[in-house]
Design a protein around this motif. Structure first.
Motif, mmCIF file in Angstrom:
data_model
loop_
_atom_site.group_PDB
_atom_site.id
_atom_site.type_symbol
_atom_site.label_atom_id
_atom_site.label_comp_id
_atom_site.label_asym_id
_atom_site.label_seq_id
_atom_site.Cartn_x
_atom_site.Cartn_y
_atom_site.Cartn_z
ATOM 1 N N MET A 78 17.293 -12.865 -8.801
ATOM 2 C CA MET A 78 15.753 -13.104 -8.915
ATOM 3 C C MET A 78 14.901 -12.003 -9.158
ATOM 4 O O MET A 78 14.510 -11.531 -8.405
ATOM 5 C CB MET A 78 15.111 -13.973 -8.168
ATOM 6 N N ASP A 79 13.850 -11.723 -10.670
ATOM 7 C CA ASP A 79 13.117 -10.873 -10.541
ATOM 8 C C ASP A 79 12.426 -10.399 -9.356
ATOM 9 O O ASP A 79 11.074 -12.134 -9.067
ATOM 10 C CB ASP A 79 11.910 -11.186 -11.572
ATOM 11 N N LEU A 80 11.558 -9.419 -8.998
ATOM 12 C CA LEU A 80 10.816 -9.072 -7.943
ATOM 13 C C LEU A 80 9.715 -8.763 -7.860
ATOM 14 O O LEU A 80 9.706 -7.969 -9.207
ATOM 15 C CB LEU A 80 11.367 -8.163 -7.189
ATOM 16 N N LEU A 81 8.334 -9.215 -7.827
ATOM 17 C CA LEU A 81 7.037 -8.784 -8.578
ATOM 18 C C LEU A 81 6.102 -7.472 -7.452
ATOM 19 O O LEU A 81 5.740 -8.596 -6.264
ATOM 20 C CB LEU A 81 6.074 -9.448 -9.492
ATOM 21 N N LYS A 82 6.134 -6.453 -7.505
ATOM 22 C CA LYS A 82 5.508 -5.904 -6.397
ATOM 23 C C LYS A 82 3.533 -5.596 -6.866
ATOM 24 O O LYS A 82 3.177 -4.966 -7.271
ATOM 25 C CB LYS A 82 5.853 -4.570 -5.913
ATOM 26 N N PHE A 83 2.501 -6.148 -5.998
ATOM 27 C CA PHE A 83 1.973 -6.220 -6.387
ATOM 28 C C PHE A 83 0.760 -5.643 -4.999
ATOM 29 O O PHE A 83 1.039 -5.424 -4.290
ATOM 30 C CB PHE A 83 1.018 -7.425 -7.527
ATOM 31 N N ILE A 84 -0.678 -4.770 -5.588
ATOM 32 C CA ILE A 84 -1.674 -4.743 -5.083
ATOM 33 C C ILE A 84 -2.401 -5.120 -5.046
ATOM 34 O O ILE A 84 -3.251 -5.739 -6.316
ATOM 35 C CB ILE A 84 -2.189 -3.261 -4.374
ATOM 36 N N THR A 85 -3.790 -5.318 -3.670
ATOM 37 C CA THR A 85 -4.454 -6.137 -4.006
ATOM 38 C C THR A 85 -5.452 -5.095 -3.659
ATOM 39 O O THR A 85 -5.864 -4.577 -2.615
ATOM 40 C CB THR A 85 -5.196 -7.391 -3.706
ATOM 41 N N ALA A 86 -6.905 -4.951 -4.471
ATOM 42 C CA ALA A 86 -7.810 -4.325 -4.380
ATOM 43 C C ALA A 86 -9.432 -4.392 -4.356
ATOM 44 O O ALA A 86 -9.858 -5.333 -5.465
ATOM 45 C CB ALA A 86 -8.045 -2.387 -4.697
ATOM 46 N N GLY A 87 -10.666 -4.254 -3.340
ATOM 47 C CA GLY A 87 -12.041 -4.589 -3.845
ATOM 48 C C GLY A 87 -12.550 -3.957 -2.964
ATOM 49 O O GLY A 87 -12.233 -3.520 -1.239
ATOM 50 N N SER A 88 -13.984 -4.176 -2.985
ATOM 51 C CA SER A 88 -14.927 -3.748 -1.214
ATOM 52 C C SER A 88 -14.337 -4.478 -0.581
ATOM 53 O O SER A 88 -13.654 -5.740 -0.685
ATOM 54 C CB SER A 88 -16.034 -3.220 -2.153
ATOM 55 N N VAL A 89 -15.639 -4.448 0.481
ATOM 56 C CA VAL A 89 -15.179 -5.269 1.899
ATOM 57 C C VAL A 89 -16.307 -6.493 1.245
ATOM 58 O O VAL A 89 -16.587 -6.589 0.662
ATOM 59 C CB VAL A 89 -16.724 -4.208 2.810
ATOM 60 N N ILE A 143 5.693 -9.217 -3.144
ATOM 61 C CA ILE A 143 5.458 -8.298 -2.244
ATOM 62 C C ILE A 143 4.379 -8.154 -2.124
ATOM 63 O O ILE A 143 4.127 -8.001 -3.512
ATOM 64 C CB ILE A 143 6.436 -7.209 -2.593
ATOM 65 N N ILE A 144 2.806 -8.615 -1.557
ATOM 66 C CA ILE A 144 1.991 -8.257 -1.882
ATOM 67 C C ILE A 144 1.894 -6.942 -1.060
ATOM 68 O O ILE A 144 1.757 -6.985 0.059
ATOM 69 C CB ILE A 144 1.080 -9.409 -1.351
ATOM 70 N N ALA A 145 0.612 -5.777 -1.051
ATOM 71 C CA ALA A 145 -0.031 -5.281 -0.455
ATOM 72 C C ALA A 145 -1.047 -5.292 0.043
ATOM 73 O O ALA A 145 -2.448 -4.979 -1.093
ATOM 74 C CB ALA A 145 0.755 -3.491 -0.691
ATOM 75 N N ASP A 146 -1.907 -5.665 0.598
ATOM 76 C CA ASP A 146 -3.651 -6.104 0.490
ATOM 77 C C ASP A 146 -3.856 -5.071 1.318
ATOM 78 O O ASP A 146 -3.691 -4.338 2.609
ATOM 79 C CB ASP A 146 -3.568 -7.230 1.469
ATOM 80 N N ASN A 180 4.140 1.654 -5.128
ATOM 81 C CA ASN A 180 5.519 1.367 -6.058
ATOM 82 C C ASN A 180 5.247 0.011 -6.867
ATOM 83 O O ASN A 180 5.952 -0.492 -6.957
ATOM 84 C CB ASN A 180 6.515 0.830 -4.972
ATOM 85 N N ALA A 181 3.748 -0.557 -6.717
ATOM 86 C CA ALA A 181 3.937 -1.567 -7.038
ATOM 87 C C ALA A 181 3.209 -1.893 -8.931
ATOM 88 O O ALA A 181 2.923 -0.270 -9.431
ATOM 89 C CB ALA A 181 1.799 -1.976 -7.060
ATOM 90 N N ASP A 182 3.766 -3.469 -9.079
ATOM 91 C CA ASP A 182 4.061 -2.896 -10.102
ATOM 92 C C ASP A 182 2.745 -3.401 -11.330
ATOM 93 O O ASP A 182 2.166 -4.099 -12.644
ATOM 94 C CB ASP A 182 5.077 -4.418 -10.519
ATOM 95 N N LEU A 183 1.683 -4.054 -10.151
ATOM 96 C CA LEU A 183 0.752 -4.664 -10.849
ATOM 97 C C LEU A 183 -0.958 -5.203 -9.587
ATOM 98 O O LEU A 183 -0.168 -4.138 -8.724
ATOM 99 C CB LEU A 183 0.957 -5.859 -10.972
ATOM 100 N N ALA A 184 -1.606 -4.289 -10.023
ATOM 101 C CA ALA A 184 -2.987 -4.186 -9.240
ATOM 102 C C ALA A 184 -3.902 -5.459 -9.439
ATOM 103 O O ALA A 184 -4.182 -5.237 -10.549
ATOM 104 C CB ALA A 184 -3.729 -2.677 -9.625
#
Length: 416
Positions: free
Chosen positions: A1-12, A84-87, A104-108
């Motif tokens: 199955m396809d894997l998507l690694k993405f990151i979330t970013a934002g201010s406090v 896989i999510i990186a917060d 290593n993220a594919d999407l932000a």
């Protein structure tokens, strides 16, 4: 199955952790014991609902402070994809954490508070995303419920962000108005925003194409280990183990060994004892060559007609990760794949103010600082520009006195 690694970013307080918690909750990715733990923690929103942000709190100290201070990784899947999510934390003093999570993220996913619009943290996070060559950016305009789901607010933020990215290296930007707290446009379309005709977040994550059609990666195979059992059963066995980090290799390909420059031909490719005809990008395999060459860990196999740069001198973007400031008189170590060699920092070309994006040469280069530096290594390295091949253009800097990783490097170009 396809894997998507993405990151979330934002201010406090932009709602990153709530957004991830909502995704996990709405996709039934929370175990019963996790739900019980949340209820025992007794964290509630103002409307009495469960505070889903606690799902990404990795440490008790984080919960006590009410902020996320590290990179919290979470995993979930749907019928279409694994994720896989990186917060990552929003504070400027945790820039290094964002670089680590995004490498290593594919999407932000960049969150913007609908009440605040594009702010300094938005510019900083977007600059880091651009620096790390993340191919796709999704801007989630969050807390739309706090502005009465006003279309004009969303349109203004979209316009402001598009202006921001005009001078950044970002290939694709999409926008979704959401309310992580209420669930609008998270796991399904929102009835509160009939003016929005685009897709919702989960569907976007399931269908986004992270392939970069304009970047044709060339074949690279860093040697991690030379296998020579020299047993009675395998007296002449000589294989080179590693992982393909760009392009692909086929049996019969003419290859060069770098940095020596010796040439040979691939006679066999093995995976778990089985012979393959092709090794694709990301495959961990053993490659056999027609000639007995002096090849060691840290060398690289490439196709003869797809040569990378081989140089001891290069420029690199750098994120400093150590509490001790950079010492230009110190000899450090650089690790590029399996190769480690001494390296000297020749010149600080500039440092970037990650909030204003202005470049300066003043002051020390300290924790979380980002800039561009001229390097010279003791041994030649075979590398590509980071923007073309992240795996072969990335490296780390090590303090030889304590073996601590002090910086992340994104190689820009060879200079000699």
């Amino acid at each position: 199955m396809d894997l998507l690694k993405f990151i979330t970013a934002g201010s406090v307080d932009d709602g990153k952790s709530t957004l991830i918690g909502r995704l996990l909750y709405d996709t039934d990715s929370i175990l019963d014991d996790q739900l019980e733990a949340i209820q025992r923690a007794n964290r509630k929103n103002n409307d009495g609902t469960i505070d889903l942000a606690i799902l990404t709190d990795g440490l008790k100290a984080e919960r006590e402070q009410g902020i996320t201070i590290d990179v919290a990784y979470k995993y979930f899947q749907t019928d279409k994809r694994k994720f896989i999510i990186a917060d990552t934390p929003g504070h400027i003093q945790y820039t290094r954490n964002m670089v680590t999570g995004a490498s290593n993220a594919d999407l932000a996913i960049i969150l913007i508070d609908a009440r605040k619009g594009v702010i300094e943290q938005t510019r900083r996070h977007s600059f880091i995303v651009s620096l790390l060559a993340i191919p796709n950016v999704l801007v989630c305009v969050n807390k739309m419920d706090m502005v009465d789901y006003d279309e004009a607010v969303f349109a203004k933020i979209k316009s402001d962000y598009e202006q921001l990215t005009e001078n950044l290296r970002i290939n694709q930007v999409d926008f979704i108005p959401v309310s992580a707290l209420k669930g609008d446009n998270i796991a399904g379309p929102s009835a509160n925003m009939p003016w929005y005709e685009g897709t919702y977040l989960l569907n976007f994550l399931e269908t986004v194409d992270t392939h970069q059609p304009n970047v044709e990666q060339q074949a690279r195979f860093p040697v991690q280990w030379v296998i020579r059992p020299q047993t009675a059963a395998l007296p002449d066995y000589r294989g080179y183990a590693g992982r393909v980090v760009g392009g692909s290799f086929n049996v019969g390909d003419q290859v060069a060994v770098l940095p020596s420059g010796f040439n040979s031909r691939i006679t066999q490719i093995e995976l778990a004892g089985e012979s393959l005809s092709t090794a694709e990008d990301g495959s961990s395999v053993v490659i056999h060559l027609a000639d007995d060459l002096d090849i060691s860990r840290g060398d690289m196999l490439v196709k003869q007609d797809e040569q990378p740069a081989v140089s001891q001198e290069f420029e690199a973007d750098i994120c400093w990760m150590d509490t001790k400031p950079l010492d230009i008189s110190q000899v450090y170590l650089i690790q590029h794949h399996g190769k480690t060699t001494r390296i000297k920092l020749q010149d600080i070309l500039y440092k970037v103010d990650v909030n204003t994006l202005e470049k300066t040469t003043d002051g020390q280069f300290g924790l979380n600082d980002i800039g561009k530096i001229q390097f010279k290594s003791a041994d030649p390295l075979a590398f590509d520009e980071y923007a073309r091949n992240k795996s072969n253009g990335g490296a780390i800097l090590i303090d030889s006195r304590n073996n601590l990783t002090v910086a992340a490097l994104m190689i820009a170009k060879a200079t000699a």
